[in-house]
Design a protein around this motif. Structure first.
Motif, short mmCIF file in Angstrom:
data_model
loop_
_atom_site.label_atom_id
_atom_site.label_comp_id
_atom_site.label_asym_id
_atom_site.label_seq_id
_atom_site.Cartn_x
_atom_site.Cartn_y
_atom_site.Cartn_z
N TYR A 44 0.80 -1.22 0.00
CA TYR A 44 0.00 0.00 0.00
C TYR A 44 0.84 1.28 0.00
CZ TYR A 44 -3.18 -3.62 1.64
OH TYR A 44 -3.89 -4.79 1.77
N GLY A 45 2.18 1.14 0.07
CA GLY A 45 3.03 2.33 0.04
C GLY A 45 2.98 3.16 1.28
N ALA A 62 5.78 11.90 10.85
CA ALA A 62 4.64 11.88 9.93
C ALA A 62 4.30 10.45 9.53
CB ALA A 62 4.95 12.72 8.69
N ASP A 63 5.31 9.61 9.32
CA ASP A 63 5.07 8.20 9.00
C ASP A 63 4.30 7.53 10.14
OD1 ASP A 63 6.55 8.47 6.64
OD2 ASP A 63 8.42 7.92 7.64
N LEU A 64 4.72 7.84 11.37
CA LEU A 64 4.06 7.23 12.53
C LEU A 64 2.59 7.63 12.59
CD1 LEU A 64 6.61 7.50 15.47
CD2 LEU A 64 5.81 5.45 14.31
N ARG A 65 2.31 8.91 12.34
CA ARG A 65 0.92 9.35 12.39
C ARG A 65 0.08 8.63 11.35
NH1 ARG A 65 3.39 14.44 13.37
NH2 ARG A 65 3.23 15.02 11.16
N ARG A 66 0.65 8.44 10.16
CA ARG A 66 -0.10 7.73 9.12
C ARG A 66 -0.34 6.27 9.53
NH1 ARG A 66 2.90 11.28 5.63
NH2 ARG A 66 4.70 9.88 5.63
N LEU A 67 0.67 5.62 10.08
CA LEU A 67 0.51 4.23 10.50
C LEU A 67 -0.46 4.10 11.67
CD1 LEU A 67 4.18 2.91 10.20
CD2 LEU A 67 2.19 2.07 8.94
N GLU A 68 -0.42 5.05 12.58
CA GLU A 68 -1.36 5.01 13.70
C GLU A 68 -2.80 5.12 13.19
OE1 GLU A 68 0.15 8.21 16.01
OE2 GLU A 68 1.47 6.93 17.23
N GLU A 69 -3.01 6.00 12.20
CA GLU A 69 -4.34 6.15 11.63
C GLU A 69 -4.76 4.88 10.90
OE1 GLU A 69 -7.90 8.26 10.39
OE2 GLU A 69 -6.54 8.21 12.11
N MET A 70 -3.86 4.31 10.11
CA MET A 70 -4.20 3.08 9.41
C MET A 70 -4.52 1.96 10.39
SD MET A 70 -2.15 0.96 6.48
CE MET A 70 -2.82 -0.61 5.87
N ASN A 71 -3.71 1.83 11.42
CA ASN A 71 -3.95 0.79 12.42
C ASN A 71 -5.30 0.98 13.09
OD1 ASN A 71 -3.10 -1.51 13.94
ND2 ASN A 71 -2.61 -0.15 15.64
N ARG A 72 -5.66 2.23 13.40
CA ARG A 72 -6.95 2.51 14.03
C ARG A 72 -8.10 2.09 13.11
NH1 ARG A 72 -10.92 6.18 13.96
NH2 ARG A 72 -9.98 7.38 12.28
N LEU A 73 -7.99 2.42 11.82
CA LEU A 73 -9.05 2.10 10.88
C LEU A 73 -9.17 0.59 10.67
CD1 LEU A 73 -8.39 4.89 8.24
CD2 LEU A 73 -10.24 4.82 9.92
N VAL A 74 -8.04 -0.10 10.57
CA VAL A 74 -8.08 -1.55 10.39
C VAL A 74 -8.72 -2.22 11.61
CG1 VAL A 74 -6.64 -3.62 10.23
CG2 VAL A 74 -6.15 -1.66 8.78
N PRO A 80 -7.66 -3.20 4.81
CA PRO A 80 -6.36 -2.51 4.82
C PRO A 80 -6.15 -1.58 3.64
CG PRO A 80 -6.08 -4.79 5.48
CD PRO A 80 -7.50 -4.65 5.05
N ALA A 81 -6.59 -1.97 2.44
CA ALA A 81 -6.36 -1.11 1.28
C ALA A 81 -7.08 0.22 1.44
CB ALA A 81 -6.83 -1.82 0.00
N ASP A 82 -8.32 0.18 1.94
CA ASP A 82 -9.07 1.42 2.14
C ASP A 82 -8.48 2.22 3.29
OD1 ASP A 82 -10.88 0.79 0.08
OD2 ASP A 82 -12.04 -0.44 1.44
N ALA A 83 -8.06 1.52 4.35
CA ALA A 83 -7.46 2.22 5.49
C ALA A 83 -6.18 2.94 5.07
CB ALA A 83 -7.17 1.23 6.61
N ALA A 84 -5.39 2.31 4.20
CA ALA A 84 -4.16 2.94 3.74
C ALA A 84 -4.46 4.19 2.91
CB ALA A 84 -3.34 1.95 2.91
N ARG A 85 -5.45 4.09 2.02
CA ARG A 85 -5.81 5.27 1.22
C ARG A 85 -6.25 6.42 2.11
NH1 ARG A 85 -7.64 1.38 -2.61
NH2 ARG A 85 -9.69 1.27 -1.63
N GLN A 86 -7.02 6.08 3.15
CA GLN A 86 -7.49 7.13 4.06
C GLN A 86 -6.32 7.72 4.84
OE1 GLN A 86 -11.05 7.63 4.71
NE2 GLN A 86 -11.18 8.33 6.83
N ALA A 87 -5.43 6.88 5.31
CA ALA A 87 -4.31 7.35 6.12
C ALA A 87 -3.33 8.18 5.31
CB ALA A 87 -3.59 6.17 6.76
N LEU A 88 -3.21 7.91 4.01
CA LEU A 88 -2.27 8.63 3.15
C LEU A 88 -2.81 9.96 2.65
CD1 LEU A 88 -0.86 5.64 1.08
CD2 LEU A 88 0.43 7.07 2.66
N ARG A 89 -4.09 10.22 2.88
CA ARG A 89 -4.64 11.52 2.48
C ARG A 89 -4.00 12.62 3.31
NH1 ARG A 89 -10.58 11.11 3.83
NH2 ARG A 89 -10.60 13.26 3.15
N PRO A 90 -3.83 13.83 2.74
CA PRO A 90 -3.28 14.94 3.52
C PRO A 90 -4.12 15.18 4.76
CG PRO A 90 -3.39 15.51 1.19
CD PRO A 90 -4.12 14.21 1.35
#
Length: 345
Positions: A44-45, A62-74, A80-90
Motif C-alpha cells: 500500500y506504500g 509523519a510516517d508514525l501518524r499515518r501508521l497510527e491512523e491506518m492501524n486505528r481504521l483496520v 487494509p487497502a481502504d485504510a491505507a488510502r485514508q491514512a495517506l490523504r493529507p
C-alpha cells in the motif's frame, strides 16, 4: 516512544544516533507485527519515508501518524487497502483535526471517499432456503493475483475445491474477512442463487462453497493474534436456527482484531446461551436469525443481566419487530463489527 537502537533494543551506538524510528520500535508502539508493517509498505506504500546516514530505512513522525491512523481504521473493521488510502490523504494540522473530530461519534468505522456503500443486509449466504438480497455485482477482484468473484464462482460450479480454497485463502490473507465477504462471498452466492432459480440446479455448488468458506475461516482464525481484550464475545445461532456461516465469519473478523470469541454454533437453546453468559461474563453476545421461524425476540428479554454489562446484538433477516429495548439490531457486517467493538473500547 524511545528511538530504536538504545540499550533496551539491543542496538549499537551508531544505530542510536540515526534519526527516526526503526521498524522494531514502530511495531512495539502500534502492537502490529513487523511483518505486517513490511506488507503494508510493499502493498500500500505506507512505510518509512527517509533513509538514515547509515543507509537504514527509518520512520519519521509523519510516517508514525499515518501508521497510527491506518492501524486505528483496520482495528475498526476497514479493509487494509481502504485504510491505507485514508491514512495517506493529507491531514489537517493537529488543532484543526481536533476540532473536526469533536463532533464525531464512536459508532461505525469511517468510510473512504468514493467507497461504494456496504452491500445489502448481513445476510446468511444460504440461497437454497432464502434468496440473497441485493449485493455487489459479480465483478473482477480489486488487484492482480486474486481470483475475481466470477472466477471463484466458476471454480465452485466446477466443484474445484482446491481452486476455491486457494481463492478464499488469498483474499482473506490480502484483504481480511469483511472485504472477502462483501466482494467475493456475497456475489458468488448471488450467482449460485440465480443458477438455482434459472435451472433448479446448484445445491451441490452451494454446499461445496459453504464448506470451503467455513474451512478457510477456520484456517484464518488459527492465525489470529493473541487476544488483547479481557472479556470474550459469544456468538450463536438463535434456537432452531440452522444457519451458522455468518457467525463464523464475524468470529474470524473479530479474532483478527484481537478479540477472543466463543462460537456456540447453530441451534443454540436460549437456556444454554444464558448459562454460557453467566459462566463467561462476555462483553457482547451476537445472535443470528436467518428465517422468520427463528426470529421471535421474546426469549432475548430473558437473557441474564450481567455486571459489567453485556451488550446483546442481533443480526439477520429473521428477527421480528419489537426487540427488547436493550438489544441492538444490525444489518451489515460492518455494523455488526462496530456494535461489538464499541463495547470493548
Amino acid at each position: 516512544m524511545t528511538r530504536e537502537g538504545g540499550p533496551g533494543a539491543g542496538g549499537n551506538a551508531a544505530a542510536e544516533e540515526e534519526p527516526g524510528y526503526g521498524i522494531g520500535a514502530v511495531s512495539r508502539r502500534l502492537g502490529v507485527p513487523a511483518s505486517t508493517l513490511r506488507t503494508w509498505n510493499l502493498r500500500y506504500g505506507i512505510g518509512p519515508s527517509r533513509r538514515s546516514p547509515g543507509g537504514h530505512r527509518r520512520y519519521d513522525d509523519a510516517d508514525l501518524r499515518r501508521l497510527e491512523e491506518m492501524n486505528r481504521l483496520v482495528r475498526a473493521g476497514m479493509p487494509p487497502a481502504d485504510a491505507a488510502r485514508q491514512a495517506l490523504r493529507p491531514r489537517p494540522a493537529p488543532a484543526e483535526r481536533g476540532a473536526s473530530r469533536a463532533g464525531e461519534g464512536a459508532a461505525a468505522p469511517p468510510e473512504s471517499p468514493g467507497r461504494p456503500e456496504s452491500p445489502g443486509p448481513f445476510e446468511s449466504p444460504r440461497p437454497s432456503e432464502t434468496a440473497v438480497p441485493s449485493g455487489p455485482a459479480v465483478r473482477p477482484a480489486a488487484e492482480p493475483g486474486l481470483l475475481s468473484a466470477v472466477m471463484l464462482a466458476r471454480a465452485a460450479t466446477a466443484l474445484d475445491a482446491a481452486a476455491v480454497n486457494a481463492g478464499l485463502d488469498a483474499a482473506l490473507a490480502a484483504h481480511g474477512v469483511v472485504w472477502t465477504w462483501e466482494r467475493l462471498v456475497l456475489p458468488v452466492f448471488a450467482a449460485v442463487t440465480r443458477r438455482q432459480q434459472d435451472t433448479g440446479a446448484g445445491i451441490d455448488v452451494e454446499h461445496l462453497f459453504s464448506d470451503r468458506l467455513q474451512a478457510a475461516l477456520t484456517r484464518l482464525s488459527a492465525r489470529a493474534p493473541s487476544p488483547v481484550h479481557p472479556r470474550p464475545v459469544l456468538l450463536a445461532g438463535a434456537e432452531e436456527e440452522q444457519h451458522a456461516l455468518p457467525i463464523h465469519a464475524l468470529a474470524a473478523a473479530l479474532g483478527m482484531l484481537g478479540v477472543e470469541t466463543r462460537v456456540l454454533g447453530a441451534r443454540t437453546p436460549y437456556t444454554a446461551l444464558a448459562d454460557a453468559m453467566r459462566r463467561l461474563g462476555p462483553a457482547a453476545v451476537f445472535v443470528w436469525s436467518q428465517i422468520r421461524e427463528t426470529g421471535d425476540p421474546a426469549p432475548l428479554a430473558g437473557l441474564p443481566g450481567l455486571r459489567p454489562a453485556c451488550r446483546v446484538v442481533v443480526g439477520g433477516p429473521g428477527w421480528w419487530d419489537n426487540l427488547p429495548t436493550h438489544v441492538v439490531r444490525v444489518n451489515t457486517f460492518r455494523d455488526a463489527l462496530s456494535a461489538v467493538m464499541t463495547t470493548l473500547r
